[in-house]
Enzyme design. Structure first.
Site, PDB file in Angstrom:
ATOM      1  N   LYS A  86       0.885  -1.239   0.064  1.00 41.42           N
ATOM      2  CA  LYS A  86       0.137   0.124  -0.031  1.00 41.42           C
ATOM      3  C   LYS A  86       0.927   1.236  -0.099  1.00 41.42           C
ATOM      4  O   LYS A  86       1.955   1.368   0.826  1.00 41.42           O
ATOM      5  CB  LYS A  86      -0.861   0.031   1.108  1.00 41.42           C
ATOM      6  CG  LYS A  86      -2.305   0.807   1.152  1.00 41.42           C
ATOM      7  CD  LYS A  86      -2.994   0.222   2.349  1.00 41.42           C
ATOM      8  CE  LYS A  86      -4.325   1.269   2.391  1.00 41.42           C
ATOM      9  NZ  LYS A  86      -5.035   0.796   3.694  1.00 41.42           N
TER      10      LYS A  86
HETATM   11  O1  G3P Z   1      -7.452   1.694   5.710  1.00 42.23           O
HETATM   12  C1  G3P Z   1      -7.901   2.977   5.303  1.00 42.23           C
HETATM   13  C2  G3P Z   1      -9.001   3.691   5.678  1.00 42.23           C
HETATM   14  O2  G3P Z   1      -9.909   2.771   5.567  1.00 42.23           O
HETATM   15  C3  G3P Z   1      -9.028   4.399   6.959  1.00 42.23           C
HETATM   16  O3  G3P Z   1     -10.272   4.587   7.623  1.00 42.23           O
HETATM   17  O4  G3P Z   1     -11.817   5.448   9.344  1.00 42.23           O
HETATM   18  O5  G3P Z   1      -9.266   5.876   9.358  1.00 42.23           O
HETATM   19  O6  G3P Z   1     -10.896   7.261   7.614  1.00 42.23           O
HETATM   20  P1  G3P Z   1     -10.495   5.799   8.424  1.00 42.23           P
END
Ligand code: G3P
Length: 219
Positions: A86
């Site tokens: 990633k």
């Molecule tokens: O893994 C990336 C993403 O899903 C993160 O989510 O909730 O931290 O915006 P969030």
């Protein structure tokens, strides 16, 4: 639409995997740091649990393409059958995606907030792009509208094989709406998977069946 689980917590991954609903895992530096365990060891353990693509992100302190490439190769080598590297959407990130994908190493371009960024990542060779719907909604933009745009654009160019992972998912509503756009994958926190399982009428129905049964048949 397939489900990935968005966590670095191996207990949550085991529980979701046992339900048979997930076909991959995404992690990020915040999620791995939250677990307080060794970075590479955590990714390796996750890759041993789920037989599908496991996204492991290059460290956020790695900014130059050449360093991301070295780190990306090391992440991939943890488990070449499963690991996806990633990489954040930056100019250096695109360079790293280009080199790694030319070596056959799958990449997931993360922190996508515009359709233009998604198209750039796809053209650089990313196997996956991750638009963050929740973080856009948080600033009063429309995350799902972005996903719709990316799905529309990618579908007009059959040579683009890049899959769309709807990320930063906050609710079951996000998931259903993501599925309606035709996105390939939604990566979902464990708590949201749990919420999807339940409905008040399902839970009340189970209780009623139990009571009616026990009245006549006992235990
Ligand atoms: O893994 C990336 C993403 O899903 C993160 O989510 O909730 O931290 O915006 P969030």
């Amino acid at each position: 639409m397939k489900f990935f689980i968005d966590t670095a917590n191996v207990d949550e991954i085991r529980r979701a995997n046992a339900m048979g609903v997930i076909s991959g895992v995404t992690t990020n530096p915040s999620l791995i740091a939250k677990e307080g365990r060794d970075y590479a060891q955590t990714l390796k353990e996750i890759a041993g649990i789920v037989d599908g693509p496991i996204s492991g992100e290059v460290k956020p302190t790695t900014e130059k393409a050449e360093d991301m490439i070295v780190e990306g190769r090391a992440i991939y080598a943890l488990d070449p059958k499963h690991m996806v590297v990633k990489i954040p959407m930056t100019e250096e990130g695109l360079k790293a995606i280009c080199v790694l994908s030319s070596e056959g190493i799958p990449t997931n371009c993360t922190l996508i907030f515009t359709a233009g960024q998604a198209l750039l990542a796809a053209r650089a060779g990313a196997a996956y792009v991750s638009p963050f719907v929740g973080r856009l909604d948080d600033i009063s933009e429309d995350g799902l509208e972005l996903v719709t745009m990316i799905v529309d654009i990618f579908s007009q160019y059959p040579d683009i094989q890049t899959e769309i992972i709807v990320a930063s998912v906050r609710s079951p509503k996000h998931i259903v709406e993501a599925a309606m756009t035709g996105a390939d994958i939604a990566t979902v926190p464990y708590q949201v998977i749990e919420k999807m399982v339940h409905h008040p009428l399902t839970d009340a129905g189970i209780e009623k069946f139990k009571k009616d049964y026990q009245k006549v048949f006992g235990r």
